[in-house]
Design an enzyme around this catalytic site. Structure first.
Site, PDB file in Angstrom:
ATOM      1  CG  ASP A   1      41.418 -18.930  18.944  1.00 43.67           C
ATOM      2  OD1 ASP A   1      41.991 -18.428  18.505  1.00 43.67           O
ATOM      3  OD2 ASP A   1      42.306 -18.038  20.170  1.00 43.67           O
ATOM      4  CG  HIS A   2      38.109 -14.936  17.339  1.00 39.58           C
ATOM      5  ND1 HIS A   2      39.269 -16.656  16.811  1.00 39.58           N
ATOM      6  CD2 HIS A   2      39.536 -14.389  16.991  1.00 39.58           C
ATOM      7  CE1 HIS A   2      39.894 -15.675  16.263  1.00 39.58           C
ATOM      8  NE2 HIS A   2      40.083 -14.353  16.916  1.00 39.58           N
ATOM      9  N   GLY A   3      35.653 -18.039  20.246  1.00 35.66           N
ATOM     10  CA  GLY A   3      34.374 -18.261  21.052  1.00 35.66           C
ATOM     11  C   GLY A   3      34.139 -18.421  22.985  1.00 35.66           C
ATOM     12  CB  VAL A   4      36.895 -19.401  25.182  1.00 41.19           C
ATOM     13  CG1 VAL A   4      37.189 -19.256  26.521  1.00 41.19           C
ATOM     14  CG2 VAL A   4      36.944 -20.630  25.200  1.00 41.19           C
TER      15      VAL A   4
ATOM     16  NE  ARG B   1      39.543 -11.013  15.369  1.00 44.70           N
ATOM     17  CZ  ARG B   1      39.886 -10.196  16.960  1.00 44.70           C
ATOM     18  NH1 ARG B   1      39.058  -8.660  17.622  1.00 44.70           N
ATOM     19  NH2 ARG B   1      41.094 -10.159  17.177  1.00 44.70           N
TER      20      ARG B   1
ATOM     21  N   GLY C   1      46.401 -11.250  12.259  1.00 44.12           N
ATOM     22  CA  GLY C   1      45.640 -11.058  11.482  1.00 44.12           C
ATOM     23  C   GLY C   1      45.375  -9.440  12.220  1.00 44.12           C
ATOM     24  N   GLY C   2      45.228  -9.464  13.519  1.00 37.08           N
ATOM     25  CA  GLY C   2      44.062  -8.698  14.318  1.00 37.08           C
ATOM     26  C   GLY C   2      43.034  -8.112  13.916  1.00 37.08           C
TER      27      GLY C   2
ATOM     28  CE  LYS D   1      48.124 -14.985  16.088  1.00 36.42           C
ATOM     29  NZ  LYS D   1      46.481 -16.186  16.083  1.00 36.42           N
TER      30      LYS D   1
ATOM     31  CE1 TYR E   1      48.567 -10.937  19.148  1.00 38.84           C
ATOM     32  CE2 TYR E   1      48.600 -12.813  20.088  1.00 38.84           C
ATOM     33  CZ  TYR E   1      48.250 -12.755  19.282  1.00 38.84           C
ATOM     34  OH  TYR E   1      47.640 -13.405  17.674  1.00 38.84           O
ATOM     35  N   GLY E   2      53.304  -8.724  22.905  1.00 40.23           N
ATOM     36  CA  GLY E   2      53.345  -7.638  23.910  1.00 40.23           C
ATOM     37  C   GLY E   2      52.190  -6.725  24.571  1.00 40.23           C
ATOM     38  NE  ARG E   3      47.316  -8.185  22.878  1.00 40.34           N
ATOM     39  CZ  ARG E   3      46.897  -9.616  22.208  1.00 40.34           C
ATOM     40  NH1 ARG E   3      45.936 -10.163  23.500  1.00 40.34           N
ATOM     41  NH2 ARG E   3      46.195  -9.077  21.156  1.00 40.34           N
TER      42      ARG E   3
END
Length: 264
Positions: free
Chosen positions: A26-29, A231, A202-203, A177, A146-148
């Site tokens: 989904d990284h394309g966006v 990735r 995976g980061g 996840k 995620y914690g951000r």
């Protein structure tokens, strides 16, 4: 859990091991057509032939990624989005509905929530709504948490990661996840605090393939239900072989050394 969810979960997990290898694409966006997913159909083909259990795609890529041949693979449609160009890229918004995903043939849907971000309030509200609709349609929900944010000094802190996993469980996800903390002992905090299956993210792309496999093994030793890695799979030298190597660890309990032999 209803029978509808159980049947669909079997399409994105190994029915025998109850573990999973999910490849987000989904990284394309967020980042554009980055290396490894420029041609989405080829990317899906490689990981499917390697034995991945499911891929994550945005709604517009489902048709582009559908192969119509070869080994079958589960489809998870991603509902959340933001771009790296935004001044508030951690604030995800819903860009797809559960009903749209059903019409596209999805086996599950996923949502992304960044706890601690400025837009946390809306993301949690969206999470609650999506989990409700998923229950109505018996659609499995993968929550990427995620914690951000300003108060998060280290998103890999075991307490932060455990909090992320618990948020996923508390708000109705079927799988959550979260980032890997770096070692099995501290990652157990997240596993023990979550009554639902936990998979690792995976980061960023790692320097070596062995390092990736060591991370996977550590997570499995802690009790993870598998992985959701993008990735470090689709940008690998040979994505199909990388998935096969990971499968040995995730589904067969093999060592890093045994898995690494596939990559030589």
């Amino acid at each position: 859990m209803g029978i509808g969810k159980e049947i669909r979960l079997e399409r994105i997990m190994n029915r025998e091991t109850r573990k999973t290898i999910i490849v987000p694409m989904d990284h394309g966006v967020s980042s554009g057509p980055i290396e490894g997913i420029v041609n989405i159909r080829e990317a899906v083909e490689k990981v499917a032939e390697g034995g991945a259990n499911a891929v994550v795609l945005h709604k517009g890529m489902v048709r582009a990624g559908h192969r119509g041949r070869g080994r079958d693979i589960g489809l998870i449609v991603h509902l959340s989005a933001s771009t790296d160009l935004s001044p508030r890229k951690n604030d995800k918004v819903l860009v797809c509905t559960v009903e749209e995903a059903i019409r596209l043939g999805a086996d599950a849907v996923s949502i992304h929530v960044n706890i601690g971000a400025e837009g946390e309030r809306e993301m949690l509200k969206d999470f609650g709504y999506v989990s409700k609709v998923c229950e109505e349609w018996q659609m499995p929900l993968l929550a990427m948490v995620y914690g951000r944010g300003p108060k998060i000094e280290n998103q890999y802190d075991p307490k932060v990661v455990a909090h992320c996993a618990r948020v996923g469980a508390e708000l109705g996800a079927d799988i959550v996840k979260v980032p890997y903390t770096g070692d099995p002992e501290t990652f157990k905090l997240a596993i023990e605090g979550s009554p639902i299956p936990v998979v690792i993210a995976g980061g960023p792309k790692m320097k070596s393939e062995r390092e990736v496999l060591e991370m996977v093994q550590g997570a499995m030793q802690a009790g993870a239900a598998g992985l959701s890695i993008g990735r470090n799979i689709f940008q690998a030298k040979d994505p199909a072989k990388m998935v096969r190597a990971m499968s040995l660890i995730v589904h067969e309990g093999k060592s890093v050394e045994e898995a690494f032999e596939i990559l030589k």
